[in-house]
Motif scaffolding. Structure first.
Motif, PDB file in Angstrom:
ATOM      1  N   TYR A 162       0.847  -1.212   0.000  1.00  0.00           N
ATOM      2  CA  TYR A 162       0.000   0.000   0.000  1.00  0.00           C
ATOM      3  C   TYR A 162       0.872   1.247   0.000  1.00  0.00           C
TER       4      TYR A 162
ATOM      5  N   ARG B 102       0.674   3.498  -3.292  1.00  0.00           N
ATOM      6  CA  ARG B 102      -0.103   4.723  -3.111  1.00  0.00           C
ATOM      7  C   ARG B 102       0.776   5.902  -2.743  1.00  0.00           C
TER       8      ARG B 102
ATOM      9  N   THR C  65       2.187   4.129   6.647  1.00  0.00           N
ATOM     10  CA  THR C  65       0.855   3.530   6.812  1.00  0.00           C
ATOM     11  C   THR C  65       0.610   3.337   8.304  1.00  0.00           C
TER      12      THR C  65
END
Ligand SMILES: [Mg+2]
Length: 273
Positions: free
Chosen positions: A205, A209, A214
């Motif tokens: 992720y 992204r 995170t």
């Protein structure tokens, strides 16, 4: 819910956590699940269940996100979910799949060898009729069929004496197997757990992204959740009506729900967010 930044990822166990231990209902969590979806916070179903079992539930929940099956044996990402296919993934059935464990056939071959050394001492899912699996597990026939669609390991029932069972487990471990002792079954699989699958997917992720960081939250109720409860930034232990809560080594960043199952899931996660 407070407005939260868009780098949260929630990893949740199913049985006893998002799903009620007895009724398998997720009703008490439905409202919050909807809010999380609206706020674009992915909820990653992270379970010991098979792909077939998760696909049914995922459709019911309208959950479009990646998921983790068979205790961290593999991560499934819907094809196109990220801009590019993550490194090391195979592409099949509309998913990018990252595997942490050898396939079921590998473990079945080891069990064939075991039959020569421990004759008539055990049975396992792939040689059982699905009616028998349904009887042993208390699942419906359809659910038993889905539970039998294992891809990375094999549930075994021991039929011999206890002393030989210990030798059997040691022999399987000698062959490179990891044996988890559940309530009804011995589960033979490879060196995988929910924690390393969480770490891998969170990193993906972040990369895909372009996030500075995170924030992971792991939610679980039992022993096979410990690895992810330890690895996540925050951990929520769901209290169980039938067993002790798992003991964690971490000394901060964890919470224990007051209520059981999806009620505890809802109230506990709301408190954290
Ligand atoms: Mg559970």
């Amino acid at each position: 819910m407070n407005k939260v930044s868009n780098n949260w990822i929630i990893f949740t166990d199913l049985d006893g956590s998002l799903l009620d231990h007895d009724s398998y209902s997720h009703k008490a969590a439905d409202g919050l699940l909807g809010e999380l979806e609206q706020d674009q916070i992915p909820v990653i179903l992270t379970t010991s269940k098979t792909r077939a079992e998760v696909l049914s539930l995922r459709a019911e929940l309208n959950n479009p996100h990646p998921f983790i099956i068979e205790n961290g044996a593999a991560v499934f990402i819907p094809q196109g979910y990220f801009t590019t296919k993550p490194e090391g993934c195979i592409e099949t059935d509309g998913f990018w799949i990252f595997r942490f464990c050898q396939e079921r056939s590998y473990w079945l071959a080891i069990l064939e060898k075991a039959k020569l050394i421990f004759p008539h001492s055990f049975s396992h899912f792939s040689v059982m009729k699905e009616e028998v699996i349904a009887q042993l597990t208390g699942l419906s026939l359809e659910q038993a069929q889905q539970a039998n669609q294992r891809e990375f390991g094999e549930p075994i029932t021991w039929l011999g004496v206890d002393k030989a069972k210990h030798e059997f487990i040691l022999w399987l471990e000698d062959q490179g197997g990891h044996v988890l002792q559940g309530g009804r079954f011995l589960h033979l699989s490879g060196a995988c757990n929910k924690g390393q699958a969480l770490v891998w997917l969170a990193a993906e992720y972040k990369k895909q992204r372009n996030l500075p960081t995170t924030k992971t939250i792991a939610i679980g109720d039992s022993g096979n959740d410990i690895a992810m409860l330890e690895q996540a930034d925050l951990a929520l232990i769901i209290r169980s009506p039938v067993h002790e809560s798992p003991k964690l080594k971490r000394t901060h960043g964890f919470f224990i729900s007051e209520e059981f199952g999806p009620r505890g899931w809802n109230a506990g996660l709301r408190k954290i967010l």
